[in-house]
Design a protein around this motif. Structure first.
Motif, PDB file in Angstrom:
ATOM      1  N   ILE A  11      -2.751   0.011  -0.085  1.00  0.00           N
ATOM      2  CA  ILE A  11      -1.709  -0.149   0.926  1.00  0.00           C
ATOM      3  C   ILE A  11      -1.569   1.174   1.655  1.00  0.00           C
ATOM      4  O   ILE A  11      -1.296   2.206   1.031  1.00  0.00           O
ATOM      5  CB  ILE A  11      -0.367  -0.560   0.299  1.00  0.00           C
ATOM      6  CG1 ILE A  11      -0.515  -1.893  -0.440  1.00  0.00           C
ATOM      7  CG2 ILE A  11       0.711  -0.672   1.373  1.00  0.00           C
ATOM      8  CD1 ILE A  11       0.766  -2.339  -1.127  1.00  0.00           C
ATOM      9  N   LYS A  19       8.510  -9.708   4.232  1.00  0.00           N
ATOM     10  CA  LYS A  19       7.235  -8.993   4.234  1.00  0.00           C
ATOM     11  C   LYS A  19       6.879  -8.461   2.851  1.00  0.00           C
ATOM     12  O   LYS A  19       5.721  -8.525   2.433  1.00  0.00           O
ATOM     13  CB  LYS A  19       7.321  -7.819   5.231  1.00  0.00           C
ATOM     14  CG  LYS A  19       6.087  -6.950   5.273  1.00  0.00           C
ATOM     15  CD  LYS A  19       6.332  -5.700   6.105  1.00  0.00           C
ATOM     16  CE  LYS A  19       7.269  -4.755   5.410  1.00  0.00           C
ATOM     17  NZ  LYS A  19       7.425  -3.462   6.101  1.00  0.00           N
ATOM     18  N   THR A  20       7.857  -7.935   2.124  1.00  0.00           N
ATOM     19  CA  THR A  20       7.577  -7.348   0.813  1.00  0.00           C
ATOM     20  C   THR A  20       7.008  -8.385  -0.142  1.00  0.00           C
ATOM     21  O   THR A  20       6.011  -8.146  -0.831  1.00  0.00           O
ATOM     22  CB  THR A  20       8.858  -6.734   0.226  1.00  0.00           C
ATOM     23  OG1 THR A  20       9.348  -5.731   1.123  1.00  0.00           O
ATOM     24  CG2 THR A  20       8.586  -6.103  -1.123  1.00  0.00           C
ATOM     25  N   ASP A  77       0.629  -1.164   6.454  1.00  0.00           N
ATOM     26  CA  ASP A  77       2.034  -1.497   6.652  1.00  0.00           C
ATOM     27  C   ASP A  77       2.589  -0.665   7.799  1.00  0.00           C
ATOM     28  O   ASP A  77       2.231   0.510   7.951  1.00  0.00           O
ATOM     29  CB  ASP A  77       2.819  -1.231   5.368  1.00  0.00           C
ATOM     30  CG  ASP A  77       4.166  -1.933   5.360  1.00  0.00           C
ATOM     31  OD1 ASP A  77       4.386  -2.785   6.238  1.00  0.00           O
ATOM     32  OD2 ASP A  77       4.979  -1.642   4.483  1.00  0.00           O
ATOM     33  N   ILE A  96       7.637   1.082  -1.081  1.00  0.00           N
ATOM     34  CA  ILE A  96       6.725  -0.008  -1.414  1.00  0.00           C
ATOM     35  C   ILE A  96       6.395   0.010  -2.900  1.00  0.00           C
ATOM     36  O   ILE A  96       6.389  -1.037  -3.568  1.00  0.00           O
ATOM     37  CB  ILE A  96       5.437   0.098  -0.574  1.00  0.00           C
ATOM     38  CG1 ILE A  96       5.750  -0.173   0.895  1.00  0.00           C
ATOM     39  CG2 ILE A  96       4.369  -0.868  -1.077  1.00  0.00           C
ATOM     40  CD1 ILE A  96       4.604   0.158   1.828  1.00  0.00           C
ATOM     41  N   THR A 114       3.464  -9.357   0.846  1.00  0.00           N
ATOM     42  CA  THR A 114       2.494  -8.352   0.425  1.00  0.00           C
ATOM     43  C   THR A 114       2.113  -8.548  -1.031  1.00  0.00           C
ATOM     44  O   THR A 114       0.932  -8.481  -1.405  1.00  0.00           O
ATOM     45  CB  THR A 114       3.068  -6.940   0.644  1.00  0.00           C
ATOM     46  OG1 THR A 114       3.342  -6.756   2.036  1.00  0.00           O
ATOM     47  CG2 THR A 114       2.096  -5.872   0.179  1.00  0.00           C
ATOM     48  N   GLU A 115       3.108  -8.798  -1.874  1.00  0.00           N
ATOM     49  CA  GLU A 115       2.834  -9.043  -3.290  1.00  0.00           C
ATOM     50  C   GLU A 115       1.897 -10.240  -3.468  1.00  0.00           C
ATOM     51  O   GLU A 115       0.937 -10.189  -4.247  1.00  0.00           O
ATOM     52  CB  GLU A 115       4.134  -9.301  -4.042  1.00  0.00           C
ATOM     53  CG  GLU A 115       3.921  -9.684  -5.499  1.00  0.00           C
ATOM     54  CD  GLU A 115       5.122 -10.374  -6.119  1.00  0.00           C
ATOM     55  OE1 GLU A 115       4.933 -11.042  -7.164  1.00  0.00           O
ATOM     56  OE2 GLU A 115       6.236 -10.254  -5.582  1.00  0.00           O
ATOM     57  N   ILE A 166      -4.199  -3.051   3.177  1.00  0.00           N
ATOM     58  CA  ILE A 166      -3.036  -3.521   3.936  1.00  0.00           C
ATOM     59  C   ILE A 166      -2.450  -2.329   4.681  1.00  0.00           C
ATOM     60  O   ILE A 166      -2.077  -1.329   4.058  1.00  0.00           O
ATOM     61  CB  ILE A 166      -1.979  -4.141   3.011  1.00  0.00           C
ATOM     62  CG1 ILE A 166      -2.558  -5.369   2.286  1.00  0.00           C
ATOM     63  CG2 ILE A 166      -0.731  -4.538   3.804  1.00  0.00           C
ATOM     64  CD1 ILE A 166      -1.619  -5.960   1.241  1.00  0.00           C
ATOM     65  N   ILE A 216       0.212  -5.257   9.166  1.00  0.00           N
ATOM     66  CA  ILE A 216       1.540  -5.869   9.263  1.00  0.00           C
ATOM     67  C   ILE A 216       2.426  -5.001  10.152  1.00  0.00           C
ATOM     68  O   ILE A 216       2.501  -3.788   9.977  1.00  0.00           O
ATOM     69  CB  ILE A 216       2.186  -6.006   7.877  1.00  0.00           C
ATOM     70  CG1 ILE A 216       1.287  -6.819   6.936  1.00  0.00           C
ATOM     71  CG2 ILE A 216       3.557  -6.670   7.985  1.00  0.00           C
ATOM     72  CD1 ILE A 216       1.808  -6.897   5.510  1.00  0.00           C
ATOM     73  N   GLN A 224       6.479 -16.518   5.184  1.00  0.00           N
ATOM     74  CA  GLN A 224       5.450 -16.495   4.149  1.00  0.00           C
ATOM     75  C   GLN A 224       4.613 -17.769   4.180  1.00  0.00           C
ATOM     76  O   GLN A 224       3.400 -17.735   3.936  1.00  0.00           O
ATOM     77  CB  GLN A 224       6.128 -16.318   2.785  1.00  0.00           C
ATOM     78  CG  GLN A 224       6.846 -14.981   2.658  1.00  0.00           C
ATOM     79  CD  GLN A 224       7.950 -15.004   1.613  1.00  0.00           C
ATOM     80  OE1 GLN A 224       8.222 -16.036   0.996  1.00  0.00           O
ATOM     81  NE2 GLN A 224       8.604 -13.867   1.423  1.00  0.00           N
TER      82      GLN A 224
END
Length: 849
Positions: free
Chosen positions: A305, A283-284, A381, A316, A287-288, A379, A415, A259
């Motif tokens: 997303i 990754k989660t 994913d 997600i 993303t936030e 995004i 991503i 991150q």
């Protein structure tokens, strides 16, 4: 301070002993320890102390620790990188603990292990150790041990209970707490740490001096890693803007290395990038933070997303619901139905996140083109779905259409853990080949690699070095033993479990280790999943008593899933009968409701055992400890290296495990590796384990032009353009092309070539269906021009050489029929779908201009 060969050998024997405890090997079969592992205490503790002191020295004034660990004083140029050497120390501490060699040292070694993991950048493993260890005694280094424990727990409250250095420990904790609550600054912490270390360097015992350096290093790194430190600078926004988010109990106090790398790349400030991040690297949460940055800055009020699978969309959304709880952020997960089931006015009224599959988003944009103008962030994913003839061409066209229709200021983030040619994809998608956040040096958790071997009465696991799988590291003996199965009916031949097959040995090993953590058995085919489920049901029918996963699972949740399986599949289905035992089948043909139920149960720890195909690699967050691999093939083909590493990433989730175990369960892979016929399978397995062999993410549209290649006898047959005129291909047309190929190359395998051309036909027909479904049929519409426009913006066109581009242009065929919209398509062009093909507000590839 480099570990020599002797130290590495002692580490291997210690890890072997730890594995024997993990697999419940009989003590009589434990490996000998030729040298006492305690010999490594001075080395491991010395490494930690040296690196900690060097890191602590960087905390001066308002400066924070550098991104890379500094080289300690006294270390020569030939010494290894401090991070790599510290990783050796952390693995040794971990292995010594799990080898159960000295229970009296468990608490302090757990503390040293967590500190070493944290300073080395393996924050997730440090979290696991701290979560499971007992709090150290207040007498350890006069309370400094407990201070280290509190800092690693992010608990900055005063330590309860009297201890020798209570005044200075609580002063430091108070200062750290003040920083994270915006009541103190970096310089304040630096001054307290300087005085703290100075005191113990002058008058402390050797143990206290050591712990004071560890405390100094942790403080320096906590400040460097703090979300409060990073986010304002990385996003270009004042700290006060971030304060509400930072005050949320579940918002991260600090960012993990991956991150931080995303922050350094300018992504939180709105830069469009391709992120190549290993599974389990955070990754989660990243993303936030990307979404928060876009909303807080006002750059976006609608974030989309795009995830390739419905199950991943659901996963997600669940994570984001938790992250944005109590905030004025709308979260919508569009259904799969081809209907407009969201109210645009509600979507536009507040900051909103829309989570959709590509197909559903395209459907929505065609019916409400104004939606594209409102998207400030998109995004993608698991965005590596470009290749593969089943879905790849359509997916590529979907992304191309979206790319051309979004406003130029929209931030685009793709991503993936497995893009081998990220610069090429970035150049196509965002127009900048340097816009790549790479994964070099990121290792969220250690991976152990084992091969089942069964040449004696009882089988063993042979562990190899992950960085050099051809080299054996250690083995775990006598853990695979077969039993005679009771005969049924008129049977006379004795049957046994397990047989020496990947499925049987995989099931045996999975049942043996499931009490330690969640298990996934990977199968290359759906019928292999069914076979293992049937095998489990057969063993029960024969009256054999085994320890089934239901004993370590939530029985009520297991029964709910079993009942759902019975409702959907029938009581006699192998998947239903296996579900009653806590074994769950998960593959592409599993009904959606059952898949979602299994994924929820696995994610929440309510279920522990899944038998699956490559659906495991499709982004669903299974917190696995063991990945058991029954086959190195996926269907008829060798599994791709990058897909296999995506699978491996599911084992050992950061923050849940310090190690993920990958076990190849087919004994012949290892046992026949030196035989002529087995060498090829062994080499294939070794190639899979080396991430450097990862294939680039090719365009499946471009792959349509690839020649047919046959291994035996060796044949390479170029595909003439007329053979690709497959939009309306039926059985006679396929037969015609196969006959033409046989005429050109009599030694072609008719069966293999037919499968090849049928795959091309499905891909071409999917693209043709895409074009027709998204045609506007407006009066005067030039379908050929619009098809050419989109084709020039595809990844295929971007990656193709000029000769292939010329071939595609010659192959274009859009013929007007009697009625509007009657076209014939060859695999060369697609067209814009729901927005004007040109204009200042659209993204258009420079080759199309």
């Amino acid at each position: 301070m480099r570990p020599e060969a002797t130290a590495l050998t002692i580490l291997s024997t210690t890890r072997a002993r730890a594995k024997m405890h993990e697999f419940r090997v009989a003590p009589a079969d434990f490996n000998a320890l030729p040298r006492d592992p305690s010999m490594l205490f001075p080395l491991a503790i010395g490494i930690l102390g040296d690196v900690a002191a060097a890191v602590a020295d960087t905390l001066v004034g308002v400066a924070v620790a550098p991104a890379t660990l500094p080289r300690p004083l006294g270390w020569g140029e030939l010494d290894e990188d401090p991070q790599g050497v510290l990783r050796f120390a952390s693995i040794f501490f971990d292995a010594y603990l799990n080898a159960q060699l000295d229970a009296d040292l468990d608490t302090e070694f757990s503390l040293l292990c967590a500190a070493a993991y944290y300073i080395a950048g393996n924050v997730g493993s440090a979290t696991v150790i701290i979560r499971h260890m007992a709090a150290p005694d207040l007498g350890l280094a006069g309370g400094l041990g407990h201070l280290v424990y509190n800092i690693l727990k992010n608990s900055f409250f005063p330590i309860d209970g009297p201890h020798a250095h209570q005044a200075v420990t609580n002063q430091l904790l108070q200062a750290l707490g003040g920083y994270f609550s915006f009541e103190a600054e970096t310089g304040d912490i630096a001054e307290v740490c300087r005085a703290f270390r100075g005191y113990f360097h002058r008058s402390g015992s050797p143990r206290e001096l050591f712990y004071s350096d560890v405390v100094g290093a942790l403080c320096a790194l906590k400040l460097r890693n703090a979300a409060r430190t990073i986010l304002p600078t990385a996003s270009g926004m004042a700290p006060d803007i971030w304060r509400p988010a930072l005050a949320k109990p579940l918002f991260p106090i600090e960012l993990w290395p991956a991150q931080q790398r995303i922050a350094d790349a300018g992504v939180f400030a709105g830069r469009s990038v391709v992120i190549q991040m290993p599974t389990s690297a955070g990754k989660t949460r990243a993303t936030e933070i990307i979404i928060r940055s876009a909303f807080l800055s006002g750059r976006a009020h609608l974030a989309v997303i795009v995830a390739p699978y419905r199950s991943l969309c659901h996963d997600i959304r669940g994570d984001l619901v938790t992250a944005f709880a109590g905030e004025n952020v709308r979260l919508d997960e569009a259904s799969d139905a081809y209907q407009f089931d969201l109210a645009l006015d509600a979507l536009f009224a507040e900051d909103s996140v829309l989570i959709v599959t590509p197909e559903k988003l395209l459907y929505m944009l065609r019916r409400a083109p104004e939606l594209a103008e409102r998207i400030g962030l998109v995004i993608y994913d698991e965005g590596h779905q470009f290749d593969g003839m089943t879905r790849g061409p359509t997916y590529e066209l979907l992304l191309t259409s979206l790319r051309m229709s979004l406003p130029t200021e929209t931030q685009i983030v793709l991503i993936s853990a497995v893009i081998g040619n990220a610069p090429d994809v970035a150049a196509w998608l965002v127009g900048d080949s340097d816009a790549v956040v790479g994964a070099e040096g990121l290792l969220p958790t250690t991976k152990s690699i084992a091969f089942a071997s069964w040449q004696d009465q009882r089988g063993r696991l042979e562990y190899v070095k992950p960085e050099d799988p051809a080299e054996r590291e250690y083995f775990v003996p006598r853990i695979i033993a077969d039993i005679a199965l009771p005969l049924r009916g008129r049977e006379t031949a004795q049957r046994r479990f397990p047989e020496k097959t990947g499925g049987d040995v995989g099931l045996f090993l999975g049942l043996h280790v499931v009490r330690n953590g969640s298990v996934a058995i990977f199968c290359g085919r759906k019928d292999s999943v069914t076979k293992i489920c049937s095998r489990a049901a057969e063993i029960v029918d024969r009256g054999v008593e085994l320890e089934w996963p239901i004993e370590t699972s939530d029985a009520a949740e297991v029964e709910k899933i079993r009942a759902l399986c019975e409702l959907e599949l029938g009581a006699g289905a192998s998947a239903t009968r296996a579900a009653a035992l806590g074994l769950f089948a998960h593959h592409a043909d599993t009904p959606q409701g059952i898949r979602l139920a299994i994924e929820h149960a696995m994610k929440e720890g309510l279920a522990k055992f899944v038998i699956c195909t490559s659906t495991l690699a499709q982004g669903v967050n299974f917190p696995l400890k063991y990945l058991i691999v029954t086959s190195t093939r996926q269907g008829r083909e060798q599994i791709l290296v990058r897909d296999f590493h995506n699978l491996m990433g599911r084992a050992g989730r950061a923050g849940m495990h310090t190690e993920g175990s990958v076990i190849f369960s087919t004994p012949s892979i290892y046992d026949q590796r030196q035989q002529f016929l087995g060498r090829r399978t062994w080499n294939s397995a070794i190639e899979l384990l080396d991430a450097r062999n990862s294939e680039p993410s090719r365009s499946s549209i471009l792959s349509l032009f690839d020649p047919y290649q046959q291994r035996q006898p060796p044949i390479v047959q170029e595909i003439p353009p007329e053979w690709l005129d497959l939009a309306f291909a039926d059985a006679p047309r396929i037969n015609e092309i196969v006959a033409a190929a046989l005429a050109a190359q009599p030694n072609i395998s008719e069966r293999e070539f037919r499968g090849f051309i049928e795959g091309r036909a499905r891909a071409v027909q999917n693209v043709a269906a895409f074009l027709v479904a998204n045609m506007t049929f407006a009066e005067g519409e030039d379908a050929a021009e619009r098809t050419t426009e989109l084709a020039a913006n595809t990844l295929a066109y971007h990656l193709a050489d000029e000769e292939t581009r010329m071939q595609s242009r010659r192959s274009v065929s859009v013929d007007r029929g009697v009625g509007r919209g009657q076209h014939r398509w060859r695999p060369t062009r697609a067209h814009s779908t729901f927005a004007p093909a040109t204009g200042s507000g659209c993204r258009t590839h420079k080759l199309a201009q």
